[in-house]
Design a protein around this motif. Structure first.
Motif, mmCIF file in Angstrom:
data_model
loop_
_atom_site.group_PDB
_atom_site.id
_atom_site.type_symbol
_atom_site.label_atom_id
_atom_site.label_comp_id
_atom_site.label_asym_id
_atom_site.label_seq_id
_atom_site.Cartn_x
_atom_site.Cartn_y
_atom_site.Cartn_z
ATOM 1 N N SER A 208 0.843 -1.182 0.000
ATOM 2 C CA SER A 208 0.000 0.000 0.000
ATOM 3 C C SER A 208 0.887 1.244 0.000
ATOM 4 C CB SER A 208 -0.922 -0.004 1.236
ATOM 5 O OG SER A 208 -1.647 1.209 1.317
ATOM 6 N N ALA A 210 -0.099 4.242 0.057
ATOM 7 C CA ALA A 210 -0.681 5.323 0.838
ATOM 8 C C ALA A 210 -0.073 5.431 2.225
ATOM 9 C CB ALA A 210 -2.191 5.117 0.944
ATOM 10 N N THR A 214 0.374 11.265 2.379
ATOM 11 C CA THR A 214 -0.905 11.736 2.887
ATOM 12 C C THR A 214 -1.606 12.566 1.828
ATOM 13 O OG1 THR A 214 0.019 13.773 3.805
ATOM 14 C CG2 THR A 214 0.004 11.834 5.240
ATOM 15 N N GLU A 216 -3.610 14.348 -1.117
ATOM 16 C CA GLU A 216 -3.640 14.186 -2.570
ATOM 17 C C GLU A 216 -2.406 13.449 -3.100
ATOM 18 O OE1 GLU A 216 -5.969 14.824 -4.730
ATOM 19 O OE2 GLU A 216 -7.352 15.568 -3.208
ATOM 20 N N ALA A 218 -0.943 10.827 -1.718
ATOM 21 C CA ALA A 218 -1.231 9.395 -1.620
ATOM 22 C C ALA A 218 -2.217 8.975 -2.696
ATOM 23 C CB ALA A 218 -1.769 9.060 -0.238
ATOM 24 N N ASP A 219 -3.269 9.779 -2.917
ATOM 25 C CA ASP A 219 -4.248 9.443 -3.954
ATOM 26 C C ASP A 219 -3.612 9.443 -5.340
ATOM 27 O OD1 ASP A 219 -6.082 9.315 -1.917
ATOM 28 O OD2 ASP A 219 -6.882 11.337 -2.260
ATOM 29 N N LEU A 220 -2.741 10.369 -5.592
ATOM 30 C CA LEU A 220 -2.067 10.429 -6.893
ATOM 31 C C LEU A 220 -1.256 9.167 -7.145
ATOM 32 C CD1 LEU A 220 -1.193 12.058 -9.432
ATOM 33 C CD2 LEU A 220 0.701 12.958 -8.035
ATOM 34 N N VAL A 222 -1.675 6.196 -5.977
ATOM 35 C CA VAL A 222 -2.558 5.045 -6.210
ATOM 36 C C VAL A 222 -3.135 5.112 -7.615
ATOM 37 C CG1 VAL A 222 -4.670 3.912 -5.471
ATOM 38 C CG2 VAL A 222 -3.057 4.765 -3.756
ATOM 39 N N ARG A 223 -3.559 6.281 -8.049
ATOM 40 C CA ARG A 223 -4.150 6.419 -9.385
ATOM 41 C C ARG A 223 -3.142 6.079 -10.483
ATOM 42 N NH1 ARG A 223 -6.220 11.319 -7.326
ATOM 43 N NH2 ARG A 223 -4.753 12.475 -8.652
#
Length: 366
Positions: A208, A210, A214, A216, A218-220, A222-223
């Motif tokens: 993982s 993430a 933390t 955006e 972390a979201d970036l 993953v995307r």
């Protein structure tokens, strides 16, 4: 001397007969012999052809009875007598032109000036042509020998094709997952020979991504297909700084570069950050203190590092020590160490991505 009468009176003047008692022109000494002087001045005549006669004693003065001979017996005028011809003047002998005096030749030189030089030029040219002919024959012999020698065909080195196929640009060609032992094999980390070692406090490998970021950021990750992160927390040799550093494993190079460029904007807008990993109470500052961060891309990997002061104080912008820590962990250890060994092991063959475009730094905190 030539005399010319200027009047009739002078021309028909009578002379006394010899023995006569008559005197000429009355008393007085008899006139001098010769014609009487003219009453008119006689112009001086040029004496170009006058022949000098030997001097003679002056004629004695004659008496009145002695007179000059009659005019008929006078000599012809000088102009009627042709002058005596002068002896012919021989022309001077023709002047012969002087031949140029040649300087003496040095010892051993031939007196043949032009001919000797021409002969030397001819001999030198023949020698040059002979030398060129010999060179041409030697080159032809070498070429013929090479043609007779069978050419060795280059053999492909084992594993070269695999290195080309298994590049770091994509996870498809670099399928071996990262491990904590590959990145941090021991408790001491030496980034360069002769340099003091960093102390490894804790290492971790997680599927993982993430957990290491933390917001955006972390979201970036993953995307963009991040499926793995391997990291560790280290203490600097002097103990004044803590650092968490590791690699994010993305799908390919294009997604890794997108993450690199987007993370800069997200950190500037404080919409996320990289997260430090505390190992114990003494290293808690790595997770909470203001930090200096950096990141860099090679292949489909994103290398990063988070640096804080051990006492939790903020790092000044001119702190050169923080820059050295980022260079040691990202460039020397992860890039030139871990990923270079991975490429040399036959799983990658891409060059190192370096420079400001591939590396970012950021100050941040909670």
């Amino acid at each position: 001397m030539v005399y010319r009468y200027e009047s009739d009176e002078d021309a028909f003047m009578e002379y006394p007969e010899p023995g006569s008692d008559r005197s000429v022109l009355g008393a007085g000494p008899p006139p001098p012999a010769g014609p009487s002087p003219s009453r008119f001045p006689t112009p001086s005549l040029p004496r170009a052809n006058t022949v000098a006669l030997p001097s003679a004693a002056p004629a004695p003065v004659r008496a009145a009875a002695q007179v000059s001979p009659p005019p008929a017996q006078l000599r012809a005028p000088a102009e009627e007598q042709p002058p005596a011809p002068l002896p012919p003047v021989e022309p001077p002998p023709p002047v012969q032109p002087l031949s140029p005096v040649e300087p003496p030749l040095p010892a051993g030189r031939s007196p043949r000036g032009g001919g000797g030089r021409l002969w030397q030029v001819v001999v030198g040219g023949a020698a040059v042509l002979a030398l060129l002919a010999l060179c041409g024959l030697g080159a032809a012999a070498l070429l013929a020998e090479r043609d007779r020698t069978p050419q060795a065909t280059p053999t492909a080195q084992p594993g070269s094709a695999e290195v080309e196929a298994q590049a770091l640009d994509s996870r498809e060609t670099d399928q071996a997952p990262l491990t904590a032992k590959e990145l941090f094999p021991g408790k001491q980390l030496v980034v360069a020979d002769g340099e003091p070692a960093y102390r490894v406090l804790k290492s971790q490998s997680s599927a993982s991504c993430a957990v290491a970021a933390t917001g955006e950021v972390a979201d970036l990750l993953v995307r963009l297909g991040c499926t793995q992160v391997v990291r560790a927390t280290l203490r600097t040799p002097d103990g004044d700084h803590l650092v968490t550093t590791g690699l994010f494993n993305l799908t390919d190079r294009a997604n890794a570069e997108r993450a690199r460029d987007r993370i800069r904007l997200l950190l500037d807008e404080r919409e996320g950050r990289f997260r430090g990993m505390a190992a114990d109470a003494d290293s808690a500052a790595i997770a909470t203190a203001p930090a200096r961060v950096g990141w860099q891309v090679r292949g489909h990997y994103l290398a990063y590092a988070v640096v804080v002061r051990s006492d939790g104080e903020s790092i000044r912008s001119g702190d050169t020590k923080a820059r050295e820590i980022l260079f040691d962990t990202i460039e020397l250890h992860l890039n030139r160490g871990v990923l270079e060994r991975r490429a040399d092991g036959g799983t990658a063959g891409q060059p190192t991505d370096e420079g400001a475009g591939d590396t970012g730094t950021q100050d941040g905190g909670e």
